[in-house]
Design an enzyme around this catalytic site. Structure first.
Site, PDB file in Angstrom:
ATOM      1  CE  LYS A 197      61.499  70.217  -9.101  1.00 23.96           C
ATOM      2  NZ  LYS A 197      61.165  69.684  -7.771  1.00 23.96           N
ATOM      3  N   GLY A 249      52.767  75.783 -10.664  1.00 25.36           N
ATOM      4  CA  GLY A 249      53.307  76.165  -9.365  1.00 25.36           C
ATOM      5  C   GLY A 249      53.001  77.616  -9.088  1.00 25.36           C
ATOM      6  CB  SER A 250      54.454  79.918  -6.653  1.00 24.51           C
ATOM      7  OG  SER A 250      55.804  79.810  -7.017  1.00 24.51           O
ATOM      8  CB  THR A 251      52.317  83.981  -9.494  1.00 20.57           C
ATOM      9  OG1 THR A 251      50.999  83.435  -9.693  1.00 20.57           O
ATOM     10  CG2 THR A 251      52.492  85.171 -10.409  1.00 20.57           C
ATOM     11  CB  ALA A 252      57.203  83.925  -7.040  1.00 18.51           C
ATOM     12  N   GLY A 254      56.851  81.030 -11.772  1.00 19.24           N
ATOM     13  CA  GLY A 254      56.418  81.160 -13.167  1.00 19.24           C
ATOM     14  C   GLY A 254      57.055  82.372 -13.838  1.00 19.24           C
ATOM     15  CD  GLU A 271      47.420  75.482 -16.356  1.00 16.73           C
ATOM     16  OE1 GLU A 271      46.763  76.372 -15.779  1.00 16.73           O
ATOM     17  OE2 GLU A 271      47.047  74.917 -17.400  1.00 16.73           O
ATOM     18  CB  CYS A 305      45.939  76.618  -8.400  1.00 17.89           C
ATOM     19  SG  CYS A 305      45.358  75.282  -9.420  1.00 17.89           S
ATOM     20  CD  GLU A 402      47.682  80.503  -4.727  1.00 16.90           C
ATOM     21  OE1 GLU A 402      48.879  80.666  -4.949  1.00 16.90           O
ATOM     22  OE2 GLU A 402      46.945  79.788  -5.426  1.00 16.90           O
TER      23      GLU A 402
HETATM   24  P1  NAP Z   1      56.449  76.351  -6.391  1.00 18.28           P
HETATM   25  O1  NAP Z   1      57.332  76.684  -5.273  1.00 18.28           O
HETATM   26  O2  NAP Z   1      56.374  77.293  -7.530  1.00 18.28           O
HETATM   27  O3  NAP Z   1      56.914  74.922  -6.893  1.00 18.28           O
HETATM   28  C1  NAP Z   1      56.370  74.260  -8.002  1.00 18.28           C
HETATM   29  C2  NAP Z   1      57.417  73.325  -8.572  1.00 18.28           C
HETATM   30  O4  NAP Z   1      58.504  74.092  -9.083  1.00 18.28           O
HETATM   31  C3  NAP Z   1      58.031  72.380  -7.558  1.00 18.28           C
HETATM   32  O5  NAP Z   1      58.346  71.177  -8.201  1.00 18.28           O
HETATM   33  C4  NAP Z   1      59.279  73.126  -7.138  1.00 18.28           C
HETATM   34  O6  NAP Z   1      60.260  72.307  -6.612  1.00 18.28           O
HETATM   35  C5  NAP Z   1      59.715  73.717  -8.463  1.00 18.28           C
HETATM   36  N1  NAP Z   1      60.536  74.915  -8.378  1.00 18.28           N
HETATM   37  C6  NAP Z   1      60.661  75.779  -7.335  1.00 18.28           C
HETATM   38  N2  NAP Z   1      61.483  76.803  -7.690  1.00 18.28           N
HETATM   39  C7  NAP Z   1      61.881  76.572  -8.973  1.00 18.28           C
HETATM   40  C8  NAP Z   1      62.715  77.259  -9.915  1.00 18.28           C
HETATM   41  N3  NAP Z   1      63.296  78.411  -9.609  1.00 18.28           N
HETATM   42  N4  NAP Z   1      62.874  76.739 -11.143  1.00 18.28           N
HETATM   43  C9  NAP Z   1      62.273  75.614 -11.488  1.00 18.28           C
HETATM   44  N5  NAP Z   1      61.477  74.901 -10.663  1.00 18.28           N
HETATM   45  C10 NAP Z   1      61.268  75.374  -9.412  1.00 18.28           C
HETATM   46  O7  NAP Z   1      54.962  76.147  -5.945  1.00 18.28           O
HETATM   47  P2  NAP Z   1      54.423  75.171  -4.826  1.00 18.28           P
HETATM   48  O8  NAP Z   1      54.577  75.841  -3.518  1.00 18.28           O
HETATM   49  O9  NAP Z   1      54.996  73.834  -4.982  1.00 18.28           O
HETATM   50  O10 NAP Z   1      52.877  75.055  -5.252  1.00 18.28           O
HETATM   51  C11 NAP Z   1      51.955  75.963  -4.834  1.00 18.28           C
HETATM   52  C12 NAP Z   1      51.658  76.970  -5.925  1.00 18.28           C
HETATM   53  O11 NAP Z   1      51.322  76.327  -7.145  1.00 18.28           O
HETATM   54  C13 NAP Z   1      50.461  77.814  -5.593  1.00 18.28           C
HETATM   55  O12 NAP Z   1      50.748  79.161  -5.858  1.00 18.28           O
HETATM   56  C14 NAP Z   1      49.379  77.322  -6.535  1.00 18.28           C
HETATM   57  O13 NAP Z   1      48.417  78.217  -6.869  1.00 18.28           O
HETATM   58  C15 NAP Z   1      50.146  76.873  -7.699  1.00 18.28           C
HETATM   59  N6  NAP Z   1      49.396  75.845  -8.434  1.00 18.28           N
HETATM   60  C16 NAP Z   1      48.801  76.188  -9.608  1.00 18.28           C
HETATM   61  C17 NAP Z   1      48.056  75.257 -10.315  1.00 18.28           C
HETATM   62  C18 NAP Z   1      47.398  75.608 -11.617  1.00 18.28           C
HETATM   63  O14 NAP Z   1      46.985  74.721 -12.333  1.00 18.28           O
HETATM   64  N7  NAP Z   1      47.277  76.856 -11.975  1.00 18.28           N
HETATM   65  C19 NAP Z   1      47.942  73.961  -9.824  1.00 18.28           C
HETATM   66  C20 NAP Z   1      48.549  73.639  -8.624  1.00 18.28           C
HETATM   67  C21 NAP Z   1      49.303  74.593  -7.946  1.00 18.28           C
HETATM   68  P3  NAP Z   1      60.281  72.029  -5.021  1.00 18.28           P
HETATM   69  O15 NAP Z   1      58.957  71.512  -4.627  1.00 18.28           O
HETATM   70  O16 NAP Z   1      61.308  71.034  -4.847  1.00 18.28           O
HETATM   71  O17 NAP Z   1      60.584  73.356  -4.377  1.00 18.28           O
END
Ligand code: NAP
Ligand code: MG
Length: 492
Positions: A197, A249-252, A254, A271, A305, A402
């Site tokens: 996804k 994605g985000s820590t929350a 995760g 990650e 990130c 962040e």
């Molecule tokens: P996010 O809100 O956590 O979303 C990441 C992905 O998860 C998106 O595809 C999102 O869908 C989906 N998602 C959201 N809520 C979900 C849930 N409850 N269950 C399952 N999937 C869910 O994060 P983001 O705002 O897209 O990305 C930014 C964050 O990612 C930052 O905190 C960044 O540090 C982190 N990040 C980490 C790395 C790493 O390698 N460590 C790399 C890149 C980004 P939608 O987009 O449709 O909401």
């Protein structure tokens, strides 16, 4: 290889050429469909939900295409297709699986210009970055794991490896196609099948990749791309036939995933976020370090990130370093992502721009001094001026949390121990950077920094052979290199 998908387009999906008046040369030949269905079992299908969402160009707020929203039922169909395909994929000679991955890598190279332009249009990143960093790395990731497909017995000598099964993979919007590659390439090399996804705002390159899968003769069901928002991701996490969740994605979110799958026996790798420190010692080559700091925080508008979001500079050189840094910032070009001269493109979405502005207000309210290099930025689209915060303390929100935007905090230090103590004093542990002439300081940082990745005298360098991942609240598991295969195999 003949490009099958372009000869037999999906009849339900009309194709359009982007030819709006203001379109720069680079976008004129880019073919996008009006709408993209879900890629399940080798074909594009309309969503059961009947719902579609808009994918916008964040640089001008125009609609690029409509993208399907997958319901729970759609997720179920995709998981079933992946389950059926997995039995055959696992039995296929490993060398043949490797060949499929090599074909994907080659086709990505062939279509790299198109993929770069779409990545920049859909996500807002400067074309120079999509063209020179993201898309070449995507191909490199597929080449690298193609090589492992028939060498797993050498990767894990004396052990028998079996695939995990159907993997659910969820990726963010900051490196859309690259995160897809990080997830899909090792999973397939190890004999798994996937349901992936993409993020809501940046699904388009994943859907063009679906076309590439058909051209590369990836067997139907081995790769399934289901688009949608958080609810789609949740349905994937909860699906009982998913054996492994790979999430970036985000820590929350995760943490939510960890709770949601507790006790199910599902494997997982996460990650998550970061707040990397970039440490400049007085003996560093300062002009190079200025370039390194610029790259560390302003690469991809700071939507990284592992960004070097906290600058720690030794007191003895801090004044001159800051002067050089501000001077360099004032020369950054903020604007059209498709212009090859642009350094800082568009913020990915209106909501992310809002979040960055909120953090900037918090920084000001907490008493930090702000410097913005550009008084004006384009008024249409989502843009943010490169921003510095000085006079911050370790407990300030802008130092601890962040921001995921072009915002750098600046602190000073006197001794290496003080620098490392400050570097380690956040909940995160993803990346760090150290700039110095002395190997001893690099080794000290290497052994004391609490981060999964440390760069010395450079920053934001990625390679498929090196494992990447975090400690503390930055995640669990590694992607890349031999380590990147572990989450996708069972060892006996
Ligand atoms: P996010 O809100 O956590 O979303 C990441 C992905 O998860 C998106 O595809 C999102 O869908 C989906 N998602 C959201 N809520 C979900 C849930 N409850 N269950 C399952 N999937 C869910 O994060 P983001 O705002 O897209 O990305 C930014 C964050 O990612 C930052 O905190 C960044 O540090 C982190 N990040 C980490 C790395 C790493 O390698 N460590 C790399 C890149 C980004 P939608 O987009 O449709 O909401
Ligand atoms: Mg978009």
């Amino acid at each position: 290889m003949k490009p099958k998908s372009s000869q037999t387009p999906d009849p339900s999906m009309a194709e359009t050429f982007l030819k709006y008046a203001a379109a720069p040369e680079s976008t004129r030949q880019i073919r996008l469909r009006d709408q993209y269905g879900l890629f399940i079992d080798g074909t594009f299908r309309k969503p059961e939900s009947g719902q579609w969402m808009d994918s916008l160009n964040p640089a001008n707020e125009s609609l690029l295409a409509k993208v399907a929203v997958a319901s729970e039922q759609d997720v179920h169909r995709a998981v079933q297709a992946a389950g059926k395909a997995q039995k055959k994929w696992q039995k296929m000679p490993a060398r043949e699986r490797g060949k499929v991955l090599y074909r994907l890598a080659r086709l990505i190279q062939e279509r790299s210009r198109e993929l770069s332009v779409i990545e920049s249009m859909d996500g807002g990143k400067p074309i120079r970055e999509s063209r020179d960093v993201d898309i070449p790395l995507v191909a490199a990731w597929f080449f690298y794991y193609a090589g492992w497909a028939d060498k797993l017995q050498y990767a894990f000598p004396g052990r028998e490896t079996t695939p995990v099964g159907v993997c659910g993979q969820i990726i963010p919007w900051n490196f859309p196609l690259l995160m897809l590659a990080w997830k899909i390439a090792p999973a397939l090399a190890a004999g798994n099948t996937v349901v992936l996804k993409p993020a809501e705002t940046t699904s388009l390159t994943a859907l063009v990749f679906a076309d590439i899968c058909r051209d590369a003769d990836v067997p139907p069901g081995v790769i399934n791309i289901i688009t949608g928002a958080a609810a789609t991701g949740q349905a994937l996490v909860h699906h009982p036939e998913i054996k492994k969740i790979a999430f970036t994605g985000s820590t929350a979110v995760g943490k939510w995933i960890q709770k949601a799958i507790a006790g199910t026996g599902k494997k997982y790798s996460l990650e998550l976020g970061g707040k990397g420190a970039n440490i400049i010692f007085e003996d560093a080559p300062l002009d190079q370090a200025v370039e390194g700091v610029i790259n560390a925080i302003f690469f991809n508008q700071g939507h990284v990130c592992c960004a070097g979001a906290r600058l720690l500079v030794q007191e003895s050189v801090s004044e001159s370093f800051l002067r050089k840094l501000k001077h360099r910032m004032s020369h950054l070009i903020v604007g059209d992502p498709l212009d090859k001269n642009t350094d800082i493109g568009a913020i990915n979405s209106a909501s992310q721009l809002q979040r960055i502005k909120e953090y900037i207000n918090i920084g000001l309210a907490e008493g930090a001094q702000m410097y913005q290099s550009h008084e004006t930025v384009p008024s249409k689209g989502y843009f943010c001026s490169p921003t510095l915060f000085t006079d911050v303390s370790q407990s300030n929100t802008v130092v601890q949390e962040e921001i995921f935007g072009p915002v750098l905090t600046v602190q000073t230090f006197r001794t290496p121990s003080e620098a490392l103590e400050k570097a380690n004093n956040t909940p995160y542990g993803l990346s760090g950077g150290v700039w110095t002439d002395k190997g001893s300081k690099i080794f000290q940082a290497g052994s004391e920094i609490q981060a999964g990745v440390l760069w010395s005298n450079t920053f934001n360098k990625f390679d498929p052979t090196s494992p990447f991942g975090g400690v503390k609240e930055s995640g669990v598991g590694r992607e890349g290199g031999l380590h990147g295969l572990y989450p996708y195999i069972n060892l006996r």
